[in-house]
Design an enzyme around this catalytic site. Structure first.
Site, short mmCIF file in Angstrom:
data_model
loop_
_atom_site.label_atom_id
_atom_site.label_comp_id
_atom_site.label_asym_id
_atom_site.label_seq_id
_atom_site.Cartn_x
_atom_site.Cartn_y
_atom_site.Cartn_z
N ASP A 277 27.09 46.77 -37.79
CA ASP A 277 27.94 45.44 -37.21
C ASP A 277 28.74 45.63 -38.20
OD1 ASP A 277 26.80 43.76 -39.49
OD2 ASP A 277 25.21 44.41 -38.65
N ASP B 257 25.53 34.28 -34.86
CA ASP B 257 25.17 34.66 -36.92
C ASP B 257 24.98 33.51 -37.76
OD1 ASP B 257 24.62 35.21 -39.09
OD2 ASP B 257 26.87 36.03 -39.87
N GLU C 74 22.62 31.88 -40.86
CA GLU C 74 22.48 32.34 -41.61
C GLU C 74 22.48 31.19 -43.53
OE1 GLU C 74 24.43 35.99 -43.81
OE2 GLU C 74 25.16 35.79 -41.93
#
Length: 278
Positions: free
Chosen positions: A80, A169, A171
């Protein structure tokens, strides 16, 4: 991920543009000291796994015995990237055995990666099965608004067998409180709103990228997402470890950032194509 694939990546990092605030959105706070130590010096520079630590494997060291112990049925390797990598050597990554890639497209509701276009197109041209990802900022705007921003700026999906569903995403917050000022119930609602909107716009549920520690602290043990949302687990170690509540297996595992973010798909190449096809 901020490790360079080519020598010009350092220049790309320096030329990353700051986002322009959209109407109705508050300006993103300055990066925390932890984020700054990870290289995030302005809004938009957040990347997958910016706070991950552990005993990472180096590229190519995920052997078949380790894979079997970790529940991987086949090791389809991928990477990624974000604006940190700039111009990616896709031919070189292909020669190294990588077959899929995720590319950062957006963050919040104001940032678009200036490298997204050439990274996304370049990976496709080389033959990669590729997808895009969105770095969530749940304290800045709604899940619905961020899903729209993502889809409108590169996060869409098409049933061509080469496009993976977009990834959300979730996090550590590089700009403030760990859980973005939300309760666990509030975070569940935010994620559900994003999932619902993304699915309504694309016909697919997004992949969720997260790590177990953050998820358990900020989302808790609600199991609703595991039924339809593929899990991309982040753990820089020789095994994926305990997964967030509800998921019995992962779809992707990010296991290292050496020399760039390294990932593996939990299945055969045919199954990866099936995920892309829908």
């Amino acid at each position: 991920m901020r490790r360079a694939l080519i020598a010009t990546a350092a220049v790309a990092a320096l030329t990353a543009v700051a986002p322009t605030a959209t109407a109705g959105s508050a300006p993103t706070p300055e990066p925390t000291s932890s984020a700054r130590s990870a290289g995030i010096t302005e809004p938009g520079q957040a990347y997958m796994g910016w706070r991950e630590r552990g005993t990472p494997l180096k590229a190519g060291q995920l052997d078949q015995s380790t894979a079997r112990e970790s529940g991987v049925t086949a090791t389809v390797s991928g990477i990624d990237v974000s604006n940190w990598q700039g111009q990616v050597d896709w031919a070189g990554q292909w020669a190294a055995g990588k077959r899929f890639a995720y590319v950062k497209a957006t963050e919040g509701t104001s940032y678009k990666s200036p490298s997204f276009g050439h990274q996304y197109t370049g990976s496709y041209t080389q033959g990669f099965i590729r997808g895009s990802y969105h770095f969530a900022l749940p304290d800045r705007s709604s899940g619905t608004a961020q899903a729209d921003w993502f889809v409108n700026n590169g996060g869409g999906w098409s049933a061509d067998g080469k496009t993976l569903p977009g990834a959300l995403d979730m996090e550590w917050n590089p700009y403030g409180a760990t859980c973005f000022g939300k309760t666990q119930a509030g975070m569940v609602t935010w994620i559900q709103d994003f999932v619902n909107r993304y699915k309504a716009r694309t016909g697919r549920a997004p992949v969720i990228y997260t790590n177990t520690s953050w998820w358990n602290q900020c989302v808790g043990h609600d199991t609703r997402f595991a039924a339809e949302v593929p899990l991309w687990i982040a753990r820089y170690s020789t095994a994926a470890g305990t997964l967030p509540t509800g998921w019995s297996y992962y779809t992707f595992w990010q296991y290292s950032d050496t020399p760039i973010d390294q990932n593996v798909f939990n299945g055969s190449l045919d199954r990866l194509r099936a995920l892309a096809t829908g």
